[in-house]
Scaffold this motif. Sequence first.
Motif, PDB file in Angstrom:
ATOM      1  N   LEU A  34       0.717  -1.327   0.070  1.00 26.14           N
ATOM      2  CA  LEU A  34      -0.082  -0.007  -0.012  1.00 26.14           C
ATOM      3  C   LEU A  34       0.950   1.239  -0.072  1.00 26.14           C
ATOM      4  N   VAL A  35       1.866   1.128   0.722  1.00 21.83           N
ATOM      5  CA  VAL A  35       2.878   2.585   0.733  1.00 21.83           C
ATOM      6  C   VAL A  35       3.557   2.725  -0.720  1.00 21.83           C
ATOM      7  N   TYR A  36       3.873   1.528  -1.346  1.00 22.98           N
ATOM      8  CA  TYR A  36       4.413   1.691  -2.361  1.00 22.98           C
ATOM      9  C   TYR A  36       3.418   2.169  -3.608  1.00 22.98           C
ATOM     10  N   GLU A  37       2.188   1.589  -3.430  1.00 22.97           N
ATOM     11  CA  GLU A  37       1.178   2.069  -4.318  1.00 22.97           C
ATOM     12  C   GLU A  37       0.855   3.397  -4.140  1.00 22.97           C
ATOM     13  N   LYS A  38       0.982   3.979  -3.062  1.00 23.61           N
ATOM     14  CA  LYS A  38       0.601   5.507  -2.753  1.00 23.61           C
ATOM     15  C   LYS A  38       1.817   6.493  -3.045  1.00 23.61           C
ATOM     16  N   TYR A  39       3.007   5.939  -2.959  1.00 24.72           N
ATOM     17  CA  TYR A  39       4.234   6.890  -3.145  1.00 24.72           C
ATOM     18  C   TYR A  39       5.030   6.657  -4.285  1.00 24.72           C
ATOM     19  N   ALA A  40       4.911   5.444  -5.086  1.00 22.78           N
ATOM     20  CA  ALA A  40       6.111   5.237  -5.891  1.00 22.78           C
ATOM     21  C   ALA A  40       5.747   6.351  -6.862  1.00 22.78           C
ATOM     22  N   GLN A  41       5.069   6.405  -7.511  1.00 26.29           N
ATOM     23  CA  GLN A  41       4.728   7.565  -8.895  1.00 26.29           C
ATOM     24  C   GLN A  41       5.055   8.716  -8.524  1.00 26.29           C
ATOM     25  N   GLU A  42       4.565   9.366  -7.075  1.00 23.40           N
ATOM     26  CA  GLU A  42       4.975  10.652  -6.705  1.00 23.40           C
ATOM     27  C   GLU A  42       6.274  10.753  -6.377  1.00 23.40           C
ATOM     28  N   LEU A  43       6.971   9.782  -5.963  1.00 18.59           N
ATOM     29  CA  LEU A  43       8.591   9.775  -5.746  1.00 18.59           C
ATOM     30  C   LEU A  43       9.263   9.958  -6.878  1.00 18.59           C
ATOM     31  N   ASN A  44       9.144   9.024  -7.810  1.00 25.21           N
ATOM     32  CA  ASN A  44       9.674   9.160  -9.081  1.00 25.21           C
ATOM     33  C   ASN A  44       9.345  10.393  -9.611  1.00 25.21           C
ATOM     34  N   ASN A  45       8.354  11.008  -9.794  1.00 24.76           N
ATOM     35  CA  ASN A  45       7.990  12.505 -10.315  1.00 24.76           C
ATOM     36  C   ASN A  45       8.996  13.444  -9.552  1.00 24.76           C
ATOM     37  N   PHE A  46       8.850  13.344  -8.433  1.00 23.73           N
ATOM     38  CA  PHE A  46       9.672  14.225  -7.535  1.00 23.73           C
ATOM     39  C   PHE A  46      11.186  14.384  -8.190  1.00 23.73           C
ATOM     40  N   LEU A  47      11.632  13.077  -8.126  1.00 22.22           N
ATOM     41  CA  LEU A  47      13.103  13.000  -8.624  1.00 22.22           C
ATOM     42  C   LEU A  47      13.369  13.473 -10.149  1.00 22.22           C
ATOM     43  N   TYR A  48      12.403  13.159 -10.759  1.00 25.86           N
ATOM     44  CA  TYR A  48      12.381  13.526 -12.066  1.00 25.86           C
ATOM     45  C   TYR A  48      12.438  14.958 -12.316  1.00 25.86           C
ATOM     46  N   TYR A  49      11.459  15.667 -11.632  1.00 23.43           N
ATOM     47  CA  TYR A  49      11.304  16.839 -11.725  1.00 23.43           C
ATOM     48  C   TYR A  49      12.590  17.849 -11.143  1.00 23.43           C
ATOM     49  N   LYS A  50      13.048  17.394  -9.994  1.00 26.77           N
ATOM     50  CA  LYS A  50      14.295  18.017  -9.252  1.00 26.77           C
ATOM     51  C   LYS A  50      15.505  17.537 -10.143  1.00 26.77           C
ATOM     52  N   TYR A  51      15.934  16.587 -10.524  1.00 32.56           N
ATOM     53  CA  TYR A  51      17.262  16.100 -11.167  1.00 32.56           C
ATOM     54  C   TYR A  51      17.056  15.792 -12.817  1.00 32.56           C
ATOM     55  N   GLY A  52      16.018  15.866 -13.248  1.00 34.46           N
ATOM     56  CA  GLY A  52      15.844  15.464 -14.547  1.00 34.46           C
ATOM     57  C   GLY A  52      16.075  13.808 -14.975  1.00 34.46           C
ATOM     58  N   ASN A  53      16.141  13.443 -15.947  1.00 31.96           N
ATOM     59  CA  ASN A  53      16.165  12.073 -16.448  1.00 31.96           C
ATOM     60  C   ASN A  53      17.602  11.419 -16.530  1.00 31.96           C
ATOM     61  N   ALA A  54      18.591  12.204 -16.531  1.00 25.59           N
ATOM     62  CA  ALA A  54      20.005  11.723 -16.857  1.00 25.59           C
ATOM     63  C   ALA A  54      20.502  10.798 -15.745  1.00 25.59           C
ATOM     64  N   LEU A  55      20.000  10.877 -14.485  1.00 20.19           N
ATOM     65  CA  LEU A  55      20.732  10.009 -13.478  1.00 20.19           C
ATOM     66  C   LEU A  55      19.581   8.853 -12.955  1.00 20.19           C
ATOM     67  N   ASN A  56      18.567   8.468 -13.681  1.00 29.12           N
ATOM     68  CA  ASN A  56      17.700   7.647 -13.912  1.00 29.12           C
ATOM     69  C   ASN A  56      16.864   7.538 -12.324  1.00 29.12           C
ATOM     70  N   PRO A  57      16.316   8.507 -12.199  1.00 28.20           N
ATOM     71  CA  PRO A  57      15.388   8.770 -11.079  1.00 28.20           C
ATOM     72  C   PRO A  57      14.543   7.405 -10.652  1.00 28.20           C
ATOM     73  N   SER A  58      13.782   7.129 -11.747  1.00 27.44           N
ATOM     74  CA  SER A  58      13.107   5.593 -11.509  1.00 27.44           C
ATOM     75  C   SER A  58      13.821   4.665 -10.787  1.00 27.44           C
ATOM     76  N   ASP A  59      15.125   4.487 -11.041  1.00 26.02           N
ATOM     77  CA  ASP A  59      15.974   3.465 -10.238  1.00 26.02           C
ATOM     78  C   ASP A  59      16.327   4.076  -8.805  1.00 26.02           C
ATOM     79  N   LYS A  60      16.471   5.158  -8.669  1.00 23.92           N
ATOM     80  CA  LYS A  60      16.515   5.686  -7.331  1.00 23.92           C
ATOM     81  C   LYS A  60      15.396   5.542  -6.399  1.00 23.92           C
ATOM     82  N   ALA A  61      14.182   5.916  -7.190  1.00 29.44           N
ATOM     83  CA  ALA A  61      12.908   5.585  -6.376  1.00 29.44           C
ATOM     84  C   ALA A  61      12.961   4.024  -5.800  1.00 29.44           C
TER      85      ALA A  61
END
Length: 191
Positions: A34-61
Amino acid sequence: MSQKNFYLSNVFLIPDTLSKSLFKNICDKKRFSLVYEKYAQELNNFLYYKYGNALNPSDKAQDAFIKLWENCAKVTPEKAKSFLYTVANNLMLNAVKHQKVVFKYQEVKPKDYTNESPEFVLRKKEFLKRYEKALASLKEDERTAFMLNKIDGKTHKEVAELLGVTKKVAEHKIYAAFNKLKDQLEELNKK
């Protein structure tokens, strides 16, 4: 409120009057899901918006969720979001730092050798010493005008503006300095 959000809020918390967690951690697979479902996309988006796609934000999430699972006994449901964001942000910062190190070592290093003969290198060093001495012997305003023109690439007009003189005076100072340098350094007369 959707059934999923209602379930998420009720699984983790006793009614608002008590504001205490029903669970001490999120080690249960269903709670973690449930935690994963609630925060996964939001966290991925946050990292993408803050750092861009170059450093693989989805992997870091994903790595942040792995860390959360590894530390699930220590993390309460109320602290899960904060834990995820802190870990993910730190992972991205570490990746940025690593990238800077990689770039630093990829820079072209100046060669520490030369194809010039030892005699040429010695003559060059001696000339530079004499050149510096000759520059030091110039009047301050002539040296300044000459250096602004020849080293910084300023035009006669720009030199005049910087020195607060007319263009003709700036030209005179530059040529006077050059002539004095030619008198002291025979290498300049060959041209």
